[in-house]
Design a protein around this motif. Structure first.
Motif, PDB file in Angstrom:
ATOM      1  N   GLU A  83      -7.244  -7.338  -0.813  1.00  0.00           N
ATOM      2  CA  GLU A  83      -8.096  -6.812  -1.667  1.00  0.00           C
ATOM      3  C   GLU A  83      -8.749  -6.168  -0.828  1.00  0.00           C
ATOM      4  O   GLU A  83      -9.178  -4.675  -1.110  1.00  0.00           O
TER       5      GLU A  83
ATOM      6  N   GLU B  68       0.500  -1.687  -0.122  1.00  0.00           N
ATOM      7  CA  GLU B  68       0.209  -0.147   0.197  1.00  0.00           C
ATOM      8  C   GLU B  68       0.868   1.465   0.043  1.00  0.00           C
ATOM      9  O   GLU B  68       0.409   2.066  -0.931  1.00  0.00           O
TER      10      GLU B  68
ATOM     11  N   ARG C 119      -6.967 -12.280  -0.049  1.00  0.00           N
ATOM     12  CA  ARG C 119      -8.318 -11.142   0.260  1.00  0.00           C
ATOM     13  C   ARG C 119      -8.152 -10.259   1.108  1.00  0.00           C
ATOM     14  O   ARG C 119      -8.643  -9.112   0.948  1.00  0.00           O
TER      15      ARG C 119
ATOM     16  N   GLU D 204      -4.433 -17.785   0.205  1.00  0.00           N
ATOM     17  CA  GLU D 204      -5.122 -16.615  -0.086  1.00  0.00           C
ATOM     18  C   GLU D 204      -6.042 -15.963   0.622  1.00  0.00           C
ATOM     19  O   GLU D 204      -6.441 -14.906   0.034  1.00  0.00           O
TER      20      GLU D 204
ATOM     21  N   TRP E  56      -6.863   2.120  -5.887  1.00  0.00           N
ATOM     22  CA  TRP E  56      -7.681   0.551  -7.415  1.00  0.00           C
ATOM     23  C   TRP E  56      -6.729   0.483  -8.485  1.00  0.00           C
ATOM     24  O   TRP E  56      -6.654  -0.551  -8.588  1.00  0.00           O
TER      25      TRP E  56
ATOM     26  N   HIS F 184      -8.550  -4.455   1.861  1.00  0.00           N
ATOM     27  CA  HIS F 184      -8.064  -3.163   2.516  1.00  0.00           C
ATOM     28  C   HIS F 184      -7.840  -2.127   1.776  1.00  0.00           C
ATOM     29  O   HIS F 184      -8.529  -0.894   1.626  1.00  0.00           O
ATOM     30  N   SER F 185      -7.562  -2.547   0.099  1.00  0.00           N
ATOM     31  CA  SER F 185      -6.698  -1.485  -0.645  1.00  0.00           C
ATOM     32  C   SER F 185      -7.919  -1.057  -1.141  1.00  0.00           C
ATOM     33  O   SER F 185      -8.549  -0.230  -1.952  1.00  0.00           O
ATOM     34  N   SER F 186      -9.669  -1.998  -1.087  1.00  0.00           N
ATOM     35  CA  SER F 186     -10.811  -1.676  -2.082  1.00  0.00           C
ATOM     36  C   SER F 186     -11.732  -0.211  -1.267  1.00  0.00           C
ATOM     37  O   SER F 186     -12.403   0.684  -2.437  1.00  0.00           O
ATOM     38  N   TYR F 187     -10.782   0.438  -0.802  1.00  0.00           N
ATOM     39  CA  TYR F 187     -12.319   1.109   0.074  1.00  0.00           C
ATOM     40  C   TYR F 187     -11.383   2.598  -0.439  1.00  0.00           C
ATOM     41  O   TYR F 187     -11.533   3.711  -0.176  1.00  0.00           O
TER      42      TYR F 187
ATOM     43  N   VAL G  45      -2.214  -0.589  -6.953  1.00  0.00           N
ATOM     44  CA  VAL G  45      -2.197  -2.212  -6.438  1.00  0.00           C
ATOM     45  C   VAL G  45      -3.009  -3.149  -6.713  1.00  0.00           C
ATOM     46  O   VAL G  45      -4.291  -2.965  -6.241  1.00  0.00           O
ATOM     47  N   ARG G  46      -2.628  -4.242  -7.186  1.00  0.00           N
ATOM     48  CA  ARG G  46      -3.119  -5.515  -7.498  1.00  0.00           C
ATOM     49  C   ARG G  46      -2.892  -6.569  -7.123  1.00  0.00           C
ATOM     50  O   ARG G  46      -1.818  -7.289  -6.608  1.00  0.00           O
ATOM     51  N   TYR G  47      -3.318  -7.821  -5.908  1.00  0.00           N
ATOM     52  CA  TYR G  47      -3.314  -8.411  -5.334  1.00  0.00           C
ATOM     53  C   TYR G  47      -2.949 -10.038  -6.176  1.00  0.00           C
ATOM     54  O   TYR G  47      -3.806 -10.464  -7.162  1.00  0.00           O
ATOM     55  N   GLN G  48      -2.438 -10.878  -6.165  1.00  0.00           N
ATOM     56  CA  GLN G  48      -2.849 -11.955  -6.787  1.00  0.00           C
ATOM     57  C   GLN G  48      -1.920 -13.577  -5.873  1.00  0.00           C
ATOM     58  O   GLN G  48      -1.324 -13.226  -5.046  1.00  0.00           O
TER      59      GLN G  48
END
Lengths: 332, 458
Positions: free
Chosen positions: A158, A135, A155, A151, A168, A160-163, A171-174
């Motif tokens: 994702e 972040e 999750r 996983e 958006w 936490h960063s969605s707010y 930062v992307r998670y996999q």
């Protein structure tokens, strides 16, 4: 020490002939074929015979993933963003590692945009966990990809960063392993960050090799980890886990710690040039980290992927470690 | 396929939050007075905060000044060099172009004795501080803000009716930002709320921050004075009367500003007086010696003689301020005085600055300067946090640093001002003697005076 090298030599020759390597798709040279099957051995303290048995068991692993470690972190997946919880020390470590990464990248690339010093840089955060480090790097403008085999952690990250709309786009998670990513993203990143990760891996050579694959030439590799010394046993395991409970008991296994010299040697053998190593120290009273001279406990390392692909014969002409003729023949 | 599944979930979340996307700000400043507008300017000019979305909310209308009006306005502030440095990031040029008056010397003396203290820079060449009308400061800052309009937005005539605070820990389905509900029904969200809404701060009240406060039984009467004759008006005068301090601050060679702190009753009487009587009251307040008691005078002059023997160069001759001939039209106003201090300047995602955090008696001319000091330090702290990639409102470590540093600076100043006010509010002989000796002794010690000036200039 020499017994380890001898063993490596022996098994290197053995491995070449008997084992098929799943990394045939990799661009790098023959050395990676045998190194991942062999090299774990250099971390064993036990005599050769026991090491042999152990090696037979270990060579089945073709990945950096250690299932026991995955289970450990699965159990703690929801606690990543509890600032007073188990991961509090990782949050406060951002005060050291974010400036470390930021300043070293700025040295290489310069400031591209005010307010977003890392804009335009693609960074891979290996073992991102809940996104604690991804972040802030994203907020500094970098295009961050965070990967973690657990996983639930991904999750949590994702969510936490969605707010935050700022994060958006950036930062992307996999949920995957480094090997899986390396297949798709050859030379795709300006920097790879593996913070507090290498002490949880099963196979460091595979890790180093994959890092080498995903990095652009001249790209940076940032590692923070724990040294393998008596002091790190006392402070990192006994004090931190059992006495002061800074991290949950069982988080770290002293056997998996690696000294900066060994790590440097390993990275150099994969085409990296280690540019900086700095010692870090945690103060349990204030909960804050600080830089220090000694790398006896925690340390941070910055390595750069060499720009040209070194030929096997050339590697040792460039390296400083000319006192180990035994290794050279591994790579003939 | 796993990757594609992750993407679509992100997309869904994005759609859900997109309605509020336009209204999520990085920083909202509530209150567009001198300190609030200065905060907006300061944040807007900081390079590490470039790209952050900043909003200033002000209940009043936009204060612009194309040219300075003929008459001076009654509310003025003494701006220290430290504050001038903060404002020099752009707004000071506008102020200098409009109107400001530097002064080089300050004389403070007692009505009950001959004790006095003068502050000046060594050779009377350097400026000690500046007297600037509050309206001029706000107009200059507003002008500066207009150049930053790409990322600092301002909404005038906007009243806030409600604040909703987020929880400090993550709860799913709840919004983690501060929500600001306006009178027109719209709701804005912000990662950090800065409260600069004055001594009766709604932000402070709603956040439940405990405040230590009391009312002084005093009101201040302010007016613009016309001097009897033009003079090199570069001295600030303050005399401690029985009822409270009376101060004359230079505005130009022919005009000065009056700040007379006195009891509520006396203040009302002053407002009722006709112009001539009012002017007489002012002149006699500065010039008459009727409150000197013999004992105190004798004791005072003895002490002064001793000091002049010990330290021959010290001591100053008492000067008298210029006499007043008239007052500006419709310029007499009064307002009540009190002391207030918020025990905490920060909460999760909230910070308060200026009079919302600390309110002082005008006798030391420090109220605005403390506020500007808050602005400078909070900007520095937020800039550092942004350069480290932190979430501005959540980084308690940085906000705590701001609170600690500013409280360490503000509290001693506030305590000193309150002490001075109490010390000079009494006629009792022992207190008068004490303050007489104290004042004379301080006047005789240049290093001590320099320390005081340095502290007040920050």
């Amino acid at each position: 020490m020499y017994s380890k090298k001898l063993a490596r030599l022996a098994f290197g020759l053995l491995a070449e002939s008997t084992f098929k390597c799943p990394l045939t798709r990799s661009v790098s040279s023959v050395r990676t074929l045998c190194s991942w099957t062999v090299c774990l051995h250099h971390r064993q303290k036990n005599p050769l015979s026991e090491g042999l048995t152990r090696l037979n068991v270990r060579t089945v692993s073709q990945t950096t993933l250690d299932p026991a470690e995955v289970r450990k972190f699965q159990a703690m997946a929801s606690k990543w963003w509890d600032l007073q919880g188990e991961f509090a020390a990782l949050h406060s470590m951002n005060d050291l590692r974010v400036p470390f990464i930021r300043d070293n990248l700025l040295n290489v690339h310069g400031i591209l945009q005010l307010g977003k010093p890392l804009a335009g840089l693609r960074i891979l955060d290996v073992g991102c966990g809940g996104g604690v480090l991804s972040e802030p790097l994203g907020r500094l403008g970098a295009d961050v990809r965070g990967i973690d085999p657990v996983e639930d952690s991904v999750r949590t990250a994702e969510l936490h960063s969605s707010y935050d709309p700022d994060l958006w786009e950036r930062v992307r998670y996999q949920a995957c392993t480094l090997e899986e990513l390396a297949e798709e993203e050859l030379e795709g990143f300006h920097a790879v960050v593996a913070s507090e990760v290498v002490e949880h891996l099963a196979d460091l050579d595979a890790f180093a090799s994959c890092c080498q694959q995903v990095l652009k030439p001249g790209g940076s590799l940032f590692i923070t980890t724990i040294n393998k010394t008596n002091l790190s046993y006392v402070f990192g395991i006994v004090a931190a886990e059992q006495l002061l409970r800074i991290v949950p008991s069982g988080t770290h296994d002293w056997e998996k710690f690696i000294s900066p010299e060994d790590l440097e040697r390993l990275l150099e053998s994969f085409g990296f040039y280690v540019e900086a190593i700095r010692g870090m120290m945690y103060n349990p009273l204030t909960g804050a980290w600080s830089w220090q001279q000694s790398t006896a406990i925690n340390y941070a390392l910055h390595a750069i992927k060499r720009k040209e692909e070194p030929q096997p014969g050339q590697v040792w002409a460039e390296s400083e470690n000319l006192d180990e003729p035994g290794r050279a023949t591994n790579y003939s | 396929f796993k990757i594609r599944k992750e993407c679509s979930k992100q997309e869904l979340l994005r759609i859900l939050s997109s309605a509020s996307e336009n209204q999520l700000f990085d920083i909202i400043i509530s209150g567009g007075g001198m300190v609030g507008t200065a905060m907006a300017c300061s944040l807007g000019l900081d390079p590490n905060l470039a790209g952050k979305k900043i909003l200033l909310l002000e209940a009043g209308h936009k204060k612009e000044m194309d040219g300075v009006p003929e008459t001076y306005s009654t509310r003025v502030s003494s701006i220290s060099p430290g504050s001038a440095t903060l404002l020099s990031l752009g707004a000071w040029d506008h102020i200098a172009n409009m109107r400001c008056k530097p002064y080089n010397k300050m004389q403070v003396w007692d009505a009950c004795s001959d004790a006095l203290i003068t502050f000046d820079k060594d050779n009377l060449q350097d400026e000690m501080a500046y007297i600037v009308e509050n309206d001029v400061i706000v107009a200059a800052l507003t002008k500066q803000l207009q150049t930053l309009s790409d990322h600092v937005k301002v909404q005038y005539r906007t009243k806030v009716v409600k604040y909703t605070w987020p929880r400090p820990y993550h709860v799913s389905e709840s919004i983690p930002w501060v929500q600001v509900t306006l009178a027109n029904g719209k709701t804005l969200q912000t990662k950090l709320l800065i409260g600069a809404d004055g001594p009766n701060s709604m932000v402070r009240r709603e956040a439940g921050i405990p405040t230590v406060k009391w009312n002084y039984d005093q009101s201040a009467v302010v007016a613009v004075l016309h001097l009897s004759e033009p003079t090199v008006n570069n001295v600030a005068w303050q005399r401690f009367l029985q009822t409270g301090p009376i101060a004359m601050l230079p505005l130009s060679d022919t005009e000065s500003s009056l700040v007379w702190s006195t009891s509520h009753q006396h203040a009302e009487e002053l407002l009722q007086l006709n112009e001539e009587s009012f002017v007489d009251a002012i002149n006699s307040a500065f010039w008459s010696n009727e409150n000197h008691s013999e004992m105190v005078e004798t004791a005072g002059s003895l002490f002064r003689t001793t000091l002049s023997v010990l330290m021959p160069d010290s001591g100053s001759a008492r000067q008298l301020p210029p006499s007043v001939a008239g007052i500006g039209p419709k310029s007499r106003v009064m307002f009540p005085l009190g002391m207030g201090h918020a025990t905490e300047y920060i909460r999760h995602r909230v910070a308060i600055i200026g009079d919302a955090a600390h309110r002082v008696h005008p006798l030391a001319g420090q109220g605005a300067n403390l506020g500007f000091g808050d602005v400078a330090y909070l900007t520095k702290v937020l800039s550092q946090a942004a350069f480290n990639g932190k979430d501005l409102g959540k980084s308690m470590q940085h906000l705590l640093e701001f609170e600690t540093e500013r409280q360490r600076h503000n509290l001693p100043m506030m305590a000193a001002i309150d002490l001075m006010k109490r010390l000079y509010s009494t006629n009792a002989a022992p207190m008068v003697l004490l303050r007489t000796f104290g004042l004379q002794a301080t006047n005789a010690l240049p290093p001590l005076k320099e320390q005081i000036m340095a502290y007040a200039s920050k």
